[in-house]
Design an enzyme around this catalytic site. Structure first.
Site, PDB file in Angstrom:
ATOM      1  N   THR A  95       3.211   3.208   7.621  1.00 54.43           N
ATOM      2  CA  THR A  95       2.591   2.691   6.400  1.00 54.43           C
ATOM      3  C   THR A  95       3.373   3.195   5.192  1.00 54.43           C
ATOM      4  OG1 THR A  95       0.457   2.356   5.293  1.00 54.43           O
ATOM      5  CG2 THR A  95       0.866   4.565   6.151  1.00 54.43           C
ATOM      6  N   ASN A  96       2.779   3.148   4.016  1.00 54.76           N
ATOM      7  CA  ASN A  96       3.425   3.682   2.812  1.00 54.76           C
ATOM      8  C   ASN A  96       2.335   4.241   1.902  1.00 54.76           C
ATOM      9  OD1 ASN A  96       2.516   1.495   0.935  1.00 54.76           O
ATOM     10  ND2 ASN A  96       3.643   0.290   2.437  1.00 54.76           N
ATOM     11  N   ALA A  97       2.730   4.716   0.730  1.00 53.42           N
ATOM     12  CA  ALA A  97       1.817   5.506  -0.104  1.00 53.42           C
ATOM     13  C   ALA A  97       0.954   4.677  -1.064  1.00 53.42           C
ATOM     14  CB  ALA A  97       2.633   6.522  -0.898  1.00 53.42           C
ATOM     15  N   ALA A 118       2.054  -3.310  -1.176  1.00 56.79           N
ATOM     16  CA  ALA A 118       3.287  -2.760  -0.602  1.00 56.79           C
ATOM     17  C   ALA A 118       3.258  -3.116   0.890  1.00 56.79           C
ATOM     18  CB  ALA A 118       3.352  -1.257  -0.833  1.00 56.79           C
TER      19      ALA A 118
END
Ligand code: PMT
Length: 217
Positions: free
Chosen positions: A25-27, A92
């Protein structure tokens, strides 16, 4: 006065599962997308949010469609895009997913673990096939060559406007209240805004979207 518009806003990250308990995943926290949704609602418009997994409270008056993976988000945007006037892609979206997701938890072994990834579809490129005069606004989170990279994305994905934002520090970017942004327009104009509140950027985005809609009528 323009009539109320239908905003479709994507928010948050996507999750690409390796096994039932691990994922890529991402932030992204979803803050930016939810603020765009709030700004559009406050200006009297209708809003659908397609969100990845976030821990934010949902705006009361928005319809919220929950997704997990980039493939889910792709499907939800494709389904809802034909009815919208404005698409704002703040999400995102993970560019890649594991080629295989294990049904069971993968156990540790002494071998090197090699994870194979395949490309996810690009949502903004896909919606272009269905486009009927919608305004399309995207984001680009960049650590370097911010403006050059964002302009390239705007042109490739044929957006009306992209919000180029610098990420990588603690003061602005992912999961905080501020963003360091420049608006890039399809006519070649760049408008540098510097570090500002996501709430303020959200209001600017809604105003710019309305201008695009007015000029396309
Ligand atoms: O959620 P927050 O914590 O508030 O953080 C906000 C943010 C940093 C996530 C947001 O401001 C932001 O920059 N979002 C875009 C992240 C990004 O880098 O996107 P990208 O460069 O991978 O993609 C460019 C554009 O194409 C984006 O509008 C993206 O939504 C879209 N995209 C990307 C991949 C994909 N498969 N399909 C897409 O449509």
């Amino acid at each position: 006065m323009i009539k109320p518009l239908n905003f479709l806003v994507s928010a948050g990250p996507t999750r690409e599962h390796i096994d039932p308990v691990r994922f890529i995943t991402n932030a992204s926290s979803g803050k930016m997308g939810f603020m765009v949704a709030e700004a559009a609602l406050a200006a009297g418009h209708q809003v659908k949010i397609v969100t990845g997994p976030v821990t934010l409270e949902y705006p009361e008056k928005a319809e919220v469609i929950e997704t997990i993976t980039a493939m889910d988000m792709h499907a939800a945007i494709m389904t809802n895009f034909p009815e919208c006037d404005v698409l704002v892609m703040t999400a995102a979206v993970c560019d890649y997913r594991p080629t295989k997701t294990s049904i069971n938890k993968i156990h540790k072994s002494d071998e090197t673990f090699i994870l194979r990834l395949e490309k996810n579809p690009d949502i903004l490129l896909s919606v272009r096939r269905l486009e009927k005069n919608q305004t399309i606004i995207g984001f680009a989170a960049e650590t370097n060559d911010v403006i050059i990279s964002a302009r390239r994305k705007l042109e490739k994905k044929r957006m009306d406007m992209i919000v180029a934002n610098e990420v990588g520090g603690k003061e602005y970017g992912f999961a905080v209240e501020h963003i360091k942004a420049t608006l890039l327009f399809k006519n070649g104009e760049n408008r540098e805004l510097g570090r500002c509140r996501k709430k303020d950027i959200a209001e600017i985005i809604v105003k710019e979207a309305i201008k695009f809609q007015e000029s396309s009528r």
